[in-house]
Write an enzyme that holds these catalytic residues in place. Structure first.
Site, PDB file in Angstrom:
ATOM      1  N   TYR A  47      -5.989   1.599  -7.933  1.00 33.63           N
ATOM      2  CA  TYR A  47      -5.988   2.037  -6.329  1.00 33.63           C
ATOM      3  C   TYR A  47      -6.750   1.650  -5.043  1.00 33.63           C
ATOM      4  CZ  TYR A  47      -6.786   6.667  -3.694  1.00 33.63           C
ATOM      5  OH  TYR A  47      -6.431   6.741  -2.874  1.00 33.63           O
ATOM      6  N   LYS A  92      -5.587  -0.171  -1.952  1.00 32.65           N
ATOM      7  CA  LYS A  92      -5.937   0.071  -0.727  1.00 32.65           C
ATOM      8  C   LYS A  92      -6.559  -0.599  -0.059  1.00 32.65           C
ATOM      9  CE  LYS A  92      -4.684   4.070  -0.749  1.00 32.65           C
ATOM     10  NZ  LYS A  92      -3.770   5.401   0.279  1.00 32.65           N
TER      11      LYS A  92
HETATM   12  P1  NDP Z   1      -1.272  14.061  -1.609  1.00 35.92           P
HETATM   13  O1  NDP Z   1      -0.707  13.535  -4.194  1.00 35.92           O
HETATM   14  O2  NDP Z   1      -1.757  15.682  -1.241  1.00 35.92           O
HETATM   15  O3  NDP Z   1      -0.095  14.306  -2.187  1.00 35.92           O
HETATM   16  C1  NDP Z   1       0.867  13.126  -1.551  1.00 35.92           C
HETATM   17  C2  NDP Z   1       1.554  12.949  -0.491  1.00 35.92           C
HETATM   18  O4  NDP Z   1       2.715  11.357  -0.794  1.00 35.92           O
HETATM   19  C3  NDP Z   1       2.871  14.044  -0.608  1.00 35.92           C
HETATM   20  O5  NDP Z   1       3.751  14.238  -0.241  1.00 35.92           O
HETATM   21  C4  NDP Z   1       3.754  13.055  -1.982  1.00 35.92           C
HETATM   22  O6  NDP Z   1       6.099  13.268  -1.770  1.00 35.92           O
HETATM   23  C5  NDP Z   1       4.279  11.505  -1.732  1.00 35.92           C
HETATM   24  N1  NDP Z   1       4.797  11.100  -2.276  1.00 35.92           N
HETATM   25  C6  NDP Z   1       3.747  10.526  -2.974  1.00 35.92           C
HETATM   26  N2  NDP Z   1       4.349   9.271  -4.114  1.00 35.92           N
HETATM   27  C7  NDP Z   1       5.100   9.059  -3.076  1.00 35.92           C
HETATM   28  C8  NDP Z   1       6.613   8.374  -3.214  1.00 35.92           C
HETATM   29  N3  NDP Z   1       6.387   7.197  -4.417  1.00 35.92           N
HETATM   30  N4  NDP Z   1       7.496   8.283  -2.409  1.00 35.92           N
HETATM   31  C9  NDP Z   1       7.177   9.036  -1.423  1.00 35.92           C
HETATM   32  N5  NDP Z   1       6.563  10.007  -1.188  1.00 35.92           N
HETATM   33  C10 NDP Z   1       5.378   9.895  -2.183  1.00 35.92           C
HETATM   34  O7  NDP Z   1      -1.892  13.370  -1.301  1.00 35.92           O
HETATM   35  P2  NDP Z   1      -2.823  13.512  -0.445  1.00 35.92           P
HETATM   36  O8  NDP Z   1      -2.860  13.881   1.001  1.00 35.92           O
HETATM   37  O9  NDP Z   1      -4.790  13.842  -0.814  1.00 35.92           O
HETATM   38  O10 NDP Z   1      -3.303  11.776   0.120  1.00 35.92           O
HETATM   39  C11 NDP Z   1      -2.111  11.088   1.072  1.00 35.92           C
HETATM   40  C12 NDP Z   1      -2.928  10.092   1.122  1.00 35.92           C
HETATM   41  O11 NDP Z   1      -4.189   9.602   1.616  1.00 35.92           O
HETATM   42  C13 NDP Z   1      -2.616   8.743  -0.283  1.00 35.92           C
HETATM   43  O12 NDP Z   1      -2.467   7.748   0.322  1.00 35.92           O
HETATM   44  C14 NDP Z   1      -4.218   8.676  -0.375  1.00 35.92           C
HETATM   45  O13 NDP Z   1      -4.472   7.563  -1.530  1.00 35.92           O
HETATM   46  C15 NDP Z   1      -4.977   8.989   0.626  1.00 35.92           C
HETATM   47  N6  NDP Z   1      -6.883   8.580   0.560  1.00 35.92           N
HETATM   48  C16 NDP Z   1      -6.870  10.215   0.102  1.00 35.92           C
HETATM   49  C17 NDP Z   1      -7.605  10.139  -0.414  1.00 35.92           C
HETATM   50  C18 NDP Z   1      -8.272  11.821  -0.210  1.00 35.92           C
HETATM   51  O14 NDP Z   1      -9.644  12.530  -1.148  1.00 35.92           O
HETATM   52  N7  NDP Z   1      -7.246  13.037  -1.396  1.00 35.92           N
HETATM   53  C19 NDP Z   1      -8.839   9.891  -0.058  1.00 35.92           C
HETATM   54  C20 NDP Z   1      -8.755   9.204   0.511  1.00 35.92           C
HETATM   55  C21 NDP Z   1      -7.361   8.823   0.673  1.00 35.92           C
HETATM   56  P3  NDP Z   1       5.594  14.466  -2.794  1.00 35.92           P
HETATM   57  O15 NDP Z   1       5.125  15.920  -2.125  1.00 35.92           O
HETATM   58  O16 NDP Z   1       7.208  14.821  -2.763  1.00 35.92           O
HETATM   59  O17 NDP Z   1       5.295  14.927  -4.180  1.00 35.92           O
END
Ligand code: NDP
Length: 248
Positions: free
Chosen positions: A156, A160
């Site tokens: 990860y 990133k």
């Molecule tokens: P969630 O797990 O809550 O949501 C993930 C989203 O990404 C969902 O909409 C999911 O779709 C979609 N997704 C996953 N894989 C794919 C794929 N292969 N193709 C298309 N869509 C995909 O994650 P967060 O909201 O927590 O995180 C969002 C971003 O922020 C990520 O990149 C994460 O790494 C980053 N981030 C998050 C942090 C945190 O503390 N939460 C901290 C730092 C960065 P579906 O609903 O269909 O599964």
């Protein structure tokens, strides 16, 4: 006047968590919104309804961002249906945590392919559109672990950190064409992704946050809206933390 009136935003992973907050916040600023999701149709349809209530044009597309072909097809479809794309938010992401000692190759590849290559695919397919239009905003959702590294998250953190290199390279290539590209590095943000962490790990991180609270998806969305709007027209190649001071 709302800051994103007549703009079209594409938000990958816009169905849940941070992407959902960004999609809604952009719609509230007047943008039409296309969201991409992996497979959770129920969440995507709910988000579609929420955005429709705000009043903008919206459509959710099931598309695996790790696929070059699927992202090519979907970006063409979005351009046909919305006419243009002004803002691209590469937010879709997954975790497959584990120590390097036992990390499976598949866990490394899955995370790189979704989190890093997914962003490359979307930029690649919208590059010439934005270049020809001589305007565009690309916002990559990285993470503070891309800056600091993290035990049990080598895959990860590598993805990133890769996004930061991708951001700066894209920014350099497109700066002369009126297209900006910036990265947001969130810290600990409440979402399904962080809810899945063990309780002890959550408490350990939360106790280290100087601002004494975990972040909300809206905290990230506020910055994404700013970076997409007119106030950020001279900012590019930047990485901005939204982490309550955790990684300073
Ligand atoms: P969630 O797990 O809550 O949501 C993930 C989203 O990404 C969902 O909409 C999911 O779709 C979609 N997704 C996953 N894989 C794919 C794929 N292969 N193709 C298309 N869509 C995909 O994650 P967060 O909201 O927590 O995180 C969002 C971003 O922020 C990520 O990149 C994460 O790494 C980053 N981030 C998050 C942090 C945190 O503390 N939460 C901290 C730092 C960065 P579906 O609903 O269909 O599964």
């Amino acid at each position: 006047m709302r800051t994103l009136e007549n703009k079209t935003a594409v938000v990958t992973g816009g169905s849940r968590g941070i992407g959902h907050a960004i999609a809604l916040a952009m719609a509230q600023e007047g943008a039409n919104v296309a969201i991409l999701y992996a497979g959770n149709r129920e969440a995507a349809e709910k988000t579609e309804q929420e955005i429709a209530q705000i009043g903008g044009k919206v459509r959710a597309y099931q598309c695996d961002v790790s696929s070059f072909e699927e992202t090519e097809t979907v970006t063409k479809q979005i351009l046909e249906e919305f006419g243009q794309v002004d803002i691209l938010v590469n937010n879709a992401g997954i975790v497959r945590d584990g120590f390097l000692l036992s990390m499976k190759e598949e866990a490394f590849d899955d995370v790189i392919n979704t989190n890093l290559k997914g962003a490359f695919h979307m930029i690649r397919h919208l590059y010439s559109h934005m270049m020809r239009k001589r305007s565009g905003r690309i916002i990559n959702i990285s993470s503070i672990v891309g800056l600091t590294g993290n035990a049990a998250q080598a895959n990860y953190a590598a993805a990133k950190a890769g996004m930061i290199g991708l951001t700066k390279s894209t920014a350099k290539e497109l700066a002369g064409r009126g297209v900006t590209c910036n990265a947001i590095a969130p810290g600990y943000i409440q979402s399904d992704m962080t809810d899945a962490m063990p309780e002890k790990a959550k408490e350990a991180i939360a106790s280290q946050i100087p601002m004494k609270r975990t972040g909300l998806p809206q905290d990230v969305a506020n910055l994404a809206v700013f970076l997409a709007g007119p106030g950020a027209s001279y900012i590019t190649g930047e990485v901005i933390r939204v982490d309550g001071g955790l990684a300073m």
